[in-house]
Design a protein around this motif. Structure first.
Motif, PDB file in Angstrom:
ATOM      1  N   ARG A  22       0.825  -1.126  -0.141  1.00 22.31           N
ATOM      2  CA  ARG A  22      -0.137   0.014  -0.237  1.00 22.31           C
ATOM      3  C   ARG A  22       0.752   1.351  -0.078  1.00 22.31           C
ATOM      4  O   ARG A  22       0.452   2.121  -1.145  1.00 22.31           O
ATOM      5  N   GLU A  91      -8.700   7.206  -8.608  1.00 23.81           N
ATOM      6  CA  GLU A  91     -10.004   6.375  -8.196  1.00 23.81           C
ATOM      7  C   GLU A  91     -10.110   4.919  -7.618  1.00 23.81           C
ATOM      8  O   GLU A  91     -10.539   4.517  -6.470  1.00 23.81           O
ATOM      9  N   ARG A  92      -9.129   4.152  -8.737  1.00 22.65           N
ATOM     10  CA  ARG A  92      -8.576   2.665  -7.846  1.00 22.65           C
ATOM     11  C   ARG A  92      -7.970   2.837  -6.987  1.00 22.65           C
ATOM     12  O   ARG A  92      -7.931   1.537  -6.048  1.00 22.65           O
ATOM     13  N   ASP A  94      -8.614   4.823  -4.649  1.00 20.18           N
ATOM     14  CA  ASP A  94      -9.503   4.713  -2.760  1.00 20.18           C
ATOM     15  C   ASP A  94      -9.211   6.353  -2.494  1.00 20.18           C
ATOM     16  O   ASP A  94      -9.608   6.291  -1.564  1.00 20.18           O
ATOM     17  N   GLU A  97     -13.284  10.245  -4.935  1.00 16.97           N
ATOM     18  CA  GLU A  97     -14.496   9.836  -6.473  1.00 16.97           C
ATOM     19  C   GLU A  97     -14.821  10.138  -7.611  1.00 16.97           C
ATOM     20  O   GLU A  97     -14.786  11.366  -7.410  1.00 16.97           O
ATOM     21  N   THR A 106     -11.888  11.453  -0.996  1.00 13.18           N
ATOM     22  CA  THR A 106     -12.200  10.165  -0.063  1.00 13.18           C
ATOM     23  C   THR A 106     -11.805  10.365   0.821  1.00 13.18           C
ATOM     24  O   THR A 106     -10.684  11.326   1.351  1.00 13.18           O
ATOM     25  N   GLU A 108      -9.728   8.605   2.522  1.00 13.94           N
ATOM     26  CA  GLU A 108      -8.142   8.159   2.615  1.00 13.94           C
ATOM     27  C   GLU A 108      -7.219   8.910   2.158  1.00 13.94           C
ATOM     28  O   GLU A 108      -6.384   9.077   2.416  1.00 13.94           O
TER      29      GLU A 108
END
Length: 190
Positions: A22, A91-92, A94, A97, A106, A108
């Motif tokens: 990540r 977007e992938r 996160d 949006e 978001t 995140e």
């Protein structure tokens, strides 16, 4: 030890491997200037933004122009790149949006500041600065121990207070600069 049949793939889980992947993904996202600019603009606006507004501002920052001076061709080039590549990537991950017209950060995306240590071009990294400050403090303390540093004019406690004050002032300046240099905090992206 568990056994697996030959048809089942085996995976080895290492502690922290999900965190490391990540983290690598986030660094990859932030390695692209256009994505950083997009995140900066969205954070600065704090509300959903349109793709057109975003493209104008990103193009202006990239070309070091005012938004009003951006040509339609310059805007369209950035618009297309954001729409087809960068926004779907964010977007992938996160971070946003995206519904083909509006972009919203978001939760995140709020954590991205942890991964950025923006160092202005005319500055040194804070880690290097603190290392140098620690070296100066060590020289002063060694001088006091070896009785090389004069203690008549400035007592030992005065020297220790001076070293402490240097660290304290540096820490305050560091915190203020970090807050100012966050994505979304200034008019132009850092």
């Amino acid at each position: 030890m568990a056994t697996t049949s030959e048809s089942e793939p085996t995976t080895v889980e290492t502690p922290g491997s999900d965190d490391q992947s990540r983290e690598g993904e986030i660094f990859d996202l932030l390695s692209n200037q256009r994505r950083r600019y997009a995140i900066h603009y969205c954070k600065r606006e704090d509300d959903p933004v349109t793709l057109g507004e975003l493209a104008e501002h990103v193009a202006a920052w990239e070309l070091d122009k005012e938004v009003a001076a951006i040509t339609s061709a310059e805007r369209k080039r950035v618009y297309t790149s954001l729409q087809q590549t960068h926004l779907p990537t964010l977007e992938r991950a996160d971070m946003i949006e995206f519904d083909d017209r509006t972009i919203e950060l978001t939760d995140e995306a709020a954590e991205l500041d942890v991964y950025l240590d923006v160092v202005p071009a005319d500055s040194i990294p804070w880690g290097t600065y603190y290392l140098g400050l620690a070296a100066v403090g060590s020289v002063v303390m060694a001088g006091l121990w070896l009785e090389i540093v004069p203690t008549e004019a400035v007592p030992e406690l005065g020297w220790a207070t001076l070293v402490f004050a240097l660290f304290a002032v540096s820490a305050v300046v560091h915190v203020v600069q970090n807050r100012r240099m966050r994505l979304g905090e200034m008019e132009r992206p850092p």
